[in-house]
Design a protein around this motif. Structure first.
Motif, PDB file in Angstrom:
ATOM      1  N   TYR A  59      32.608  27.691  16.648  1.00  0.00           N
ATOM      2  CA  TYR A  59      33.362  27.276  17.648  1.00  0.00           C
ATOM      3  C   TYR A  59      33.422  28.014  19.142  1.00  0.00           C
ATOM      4  N   ASP A  60      32.816  29.124  19.287  1.00  0.00           N
ATOM      5  CA  ASP A  60      32.819  29.735  20.314  1.00  0.00           C
ATOM      6  C   ASP A  60      31.669  28.965  21.262  1.00  0.00           C
ATOM      7  N   GLN A  61      30.833  28.367  20.742  1.00  0.00           N
ATOM      8  CA  GLN A  61      29.788  27.600  21.384  1.00  0.00           C
ATOM      9  C   GLN A  61      30.461  26.307  21.705  1.00  0.00           C
ATOM     10  N   MET A  62      31.124  25.647  20.511  1.00  0.00           N
ATOM     11  CA  MET A  62      31.621  24.174  20.816  1.00  0.00           C
ATOM     12  C   MET A  62      32.855  24.233  21.762  1.00  0.00           C
ATOM     13  N   ARG A  63      33.407  25.225  21.855  1.00  0.00           N
ATOM     14  CA  ARG A  63      34.934  25.220  22.622  1.00  0.00           C
ATOM     15  C   ARG A  63      34.219  25.128  24.187  1.00  0.00           C
ATOM     16  N   ASP A  64      33.396  26.161  24.556  1.00  0.00           N
ATOM     17  CA  ASP A  64      32.712  26.099  25.878  1.00  0.00           C
ATOM     18  C   ASP A  64      32.247  24.580  26.361  1.00  0.00           C
ATOM     19  N   LEU A  65      31.543  24.056  25.279  1.00  0.00           N
ATOM     20  CA  LEU A  65      30.902  22.754  25.553  1.00  0.00           C
ATOM     21  C   LEU A  65      32.073  21.746  25.714  1.00  0.00           C
ATOM     22  N   CYS A  66      33.150  21.721  24.874  1.00  0.00           N
ATOM     23  CA  CYS A  66      34.405  20.974  25.098  1.00  0.00           C
ATOM     24  C   CYS A  66      34.881  21.084  26.734  1.00  0.00           C
ATOM     25  N   ILE A  67      34.939  22.264  27.364  1.00  0.00           N
ATOM     26  CA  ILE A  67      35.522  22.735  28.310  1.00  0.00           C
ATOM     27  C   ILE A  67      34.704  22.328  29.596  1.00  0.00           C
ATOM     28  N   ARG A  68      33.454  22.265  29.340  1.00  0.00           N
ATOM     29  CA  ARG A  68      32.495  21.621  30.331  1.00  0.00           C
ATOM     30  C   ARG A  68      32.713  20.166  30.318  1.00  0.00           C
ATOM     31  N   ALA A  69      32.735  19.638  29.515  1.00  0.00           N
ATOM     32  CA  ALA A  69      32.952  18.172  29.431  1.00  0.00           C
ATOM     33  C   ALA A  69      34.129  17.586  30.148  1.00  0.00           C
ATOM     34  N   ILE A  70      35.135  18.595  30.073  1.00  0.00           N
ATOM     35  CA  ILE A  70      36.489  18.129  30.846  1.00  0.00           C
ATOM     36  C   ILE A  70      35.877  17.951  32.234  1.00  0.00           C
ATOM     37  N   ASP A  71      35.235  18.943  32.732  1.00  0.00           N
ATOM     38  CA  ASP A  71      34.919  18.577  34.275  1.00  0.00           C
ATOM     39  C   ASP A  71      33.848  17.755  34.666  1.00  0.00           C
ATOM     40  N   LEU A  72      33.166  17.254  33.437  1.00  0.00           N
ATOM     41  CA  LEU A  72      32.216  16.320  33.908  1.00  0.00           C
ATOM     42  C   LEU A  72      32.558  14.772  33.522  1.00  0.00           C
ATOM     43  N   VAL A  73      33.583  14.779  32.869  1.00  0.00           N
ATOM     44  CA  VAL A  73      33.822  13.219  32.675  1.00  0.00           C
ATOM     45  C   VAL A  73      35.493  13.116  32.287  1.00  0.00           C
ATOM     46  N   SER A  74      36.064  12.119  32.912  1.00  0.00           N
ATOM     47  CA  SER A  74      37.436  11.693  32.500  1.00  0.00           C
ATOM     48  C   SER A  74      37.430  11.015  31.236  1.00  0.00           C
ATOM     49  N   PRO A  75      38.814  10.998  30.538  1.00  0.00           N
ATOM     50  CA  PRO A  75      38.968  10.494  29.418  1.00  0.00           C
ATOM     51  C   PRO A  75      38.883   9.039  29.698  1.00  0.00           C
ATOM     52  N   GLU A  76      39.328   8.497  30.797  1.00  0.00           N
ATOM     53  CA  GLU A  76      39.312   7.121  31.172  1.00  0.00           C
ATOM     54  C   GLU A  76      37.976   6.369  31.060  1.00  0.00           C
ATOM     55  N   LYS A  77      37.154   7.447  31.830  1.00  0.00           N
ATOM     56  CA  LYS A  77      35.756   6.837  31.999  1.00  0.00           C
ATOM     57  C   LYS A  77      35.221   6.806  30.426  1.00  0.00           C
ATOM     58  N   ALA A  78      35.546   7.813  29.737  1.00  0.00           N
ATOM     59  CA  ALA A  78      34.653   8.075  28.347  1.00  0.00           C
ATOM     60  C   ALA A  78      35.388   7.201  27.248  1.00  0.00           C
TER      61      ALA A  78
END
Ligand code: GTQ
Length: 370
Positions: A59-78
């Motif tokens: 989770y420490d790795q996956m959580r960081d990646l999830c948070i990076r995804a927030i800045d990279l793409v919007s839920p509307e686009k994805a």
């Protein structure tokens, strides 16, 4: 030629190639056919041969990646901003599977965001890992989501999710039966005609009506093929586990385990996927067992390790790992507190097909069908 000594017996294929047979096989291939005995031993294994590997996601790795995804793409686009958990195997990559028939991903949303409304023949369920102010709307029923709640999105139901503007960054684990729907070639998808549904009922009407496990007599009959509870609250589940542990011995394999059941039937909450929460008491050292069906675990609390197919996986809170079909596994709690394992599975499919089979080390050789 037989490579497994058990294949060198009557009842298995043991045909040696000859020039005549090879010519015959060529002729068969020309008319879309083959000699069954060329494939029999491979397609009828003595016991299940999984193509999936035990895999762990930290989770420490996956959580960081999830948070990076927030800045990279919007839920509307994805469509859905989800980090997909890919089983570490050829089959996992091919089928977009976390393990076997199961898909899983981590969905992260920040306050004020929505995941656009849609539906599909795949069923979904979610385990909330962190956050506040998150909600989902399922066929017009608005459901609030708290940490460690378990929520259903059964097949065919419209659903959209969001986090209230004054809520907190929320992350949950989705589980879907997408690989099963695709192998059955029965996967449909549709988008709703608005970005989000308007709630048609009072907030949390279903869990408030059915969540006590008692049947409401003064409300219309529930005629759907899934549990009307819709969301199972962590406090209730934890309380039930501890009460159960007061008056029951721990099971040697699973400690104390509860099913997220449909209270009207006692069966699984949905038709294709089930879920459990188990508690491994302090000092618990589980014995190995194995069974058909795939299981994906999310550590809801505590620390320990599991030995899966002979490999040791140490785990802590919110690490995710999987146990492929028919692989020996045992769980050990190494912490000072009880450990909690949430898990979801494809056991309802195994049961519907009459192939839910389990074995313990003590039952060497045989299997017990349940
Ligand atoms: O919300 O139904 O993680 O359709 C992947 C696909 C969640 C969902 C996922 C989905 C969903």
């Amino acid at each position: 030629m037989a490579t497994d000594p058990r294949d060198a017996q009557l009842g298995r294929s043991n045909v040696e190639d000859t020039p005549e047979l090879e010519a015959f096989y060529k002729e068969l291939a020309g008319v879309n056919s083959d000699a069954f005995w060329n494939r029999a031993n491979a397609i009828e294994p003595w016991e299940p041969e999984t193509r999936y590997r035990p895999t762990i996601w930290r989770y420490d790795q996956m959580r960081d990646l999830c948070i990076r995804a927030i800045d990279l793409v919007s839920p509307e686009k994805a469509g859905r901003r989800v980090i997909t958990l890919m089983n570490d195997s050829e089959a996992g990559r091919e089928n977009t599977a976390v393990c076997g028939w199961l898909f899983s991903g981590l969905q992260a949303m920040k306050p004020g965001e929505i995941t656009p409304a849609h539906r599909h023949t795949a069923s979904a369920h979610r385990f909330i890992m962190e956050g506040g102010g998150a909600y989902t709307v399922v066929d017009g029923h608005r459901i609030t989501l708290g940490k460690h709640d378990y929520v259903l999105t059964p097949n065919g139901c419209w659903h959209d999710h969001g986090v209230a503007a004054d809520g907190q960054l929320s992350i949950w684990q989705d589980g879907l039966d997408i690989p099963l729907m695709n192998v059955m070639e029965s996967n449909f998808y549709a988008v709703y005609d608005k970005p989000a549904q308007t709630a048609k009922y009072p907030e949390n009407d279903l869990p408030l009506s059915y969540g006590a496990g008692l049947k409401p007599e003064t409300r219309g009959e529930w005629d759907q093929g899934f549990s009307p509870v819709m969301v199972y609250r962590w406090d209730d589940v934890q309380d039930a586990l501890h009460k159960m542990a007061k008056v029951n011995d721990a099971c040697p394999h699973d400690g104390h385990m509860l099913r997220y059941s449909n209270p009207l039937t006692g069966g699984w909450a949905m038709k294709t996927m089930g879920a459990n929460m188990q508690m491994l008491p302090k000092g618990f050292t589980g014995k190995a067992h194995r069974h058909t069906g795939n299981v994906v675990y999310n550590v809801a609390g505590g620390s320990g390790y599991s030995v899966i197919g002979g490999e040791r996986f140490d785990w802590g809170e919110h690490d995710i790992f999987c146990v492929p079909s028919w692989m020996w596994h045992e769980h050990v709690n190494t912490g000072d507190e009880p450990a909690y394992l949430f898990s979801f599975n494809d056991f309802p499919v195994m049961e519907a097909f009459g192939t839910r089979i389990t074995e313990t080390k003590e039952e060497a050789g045989g299997y017990q069908q349940i």
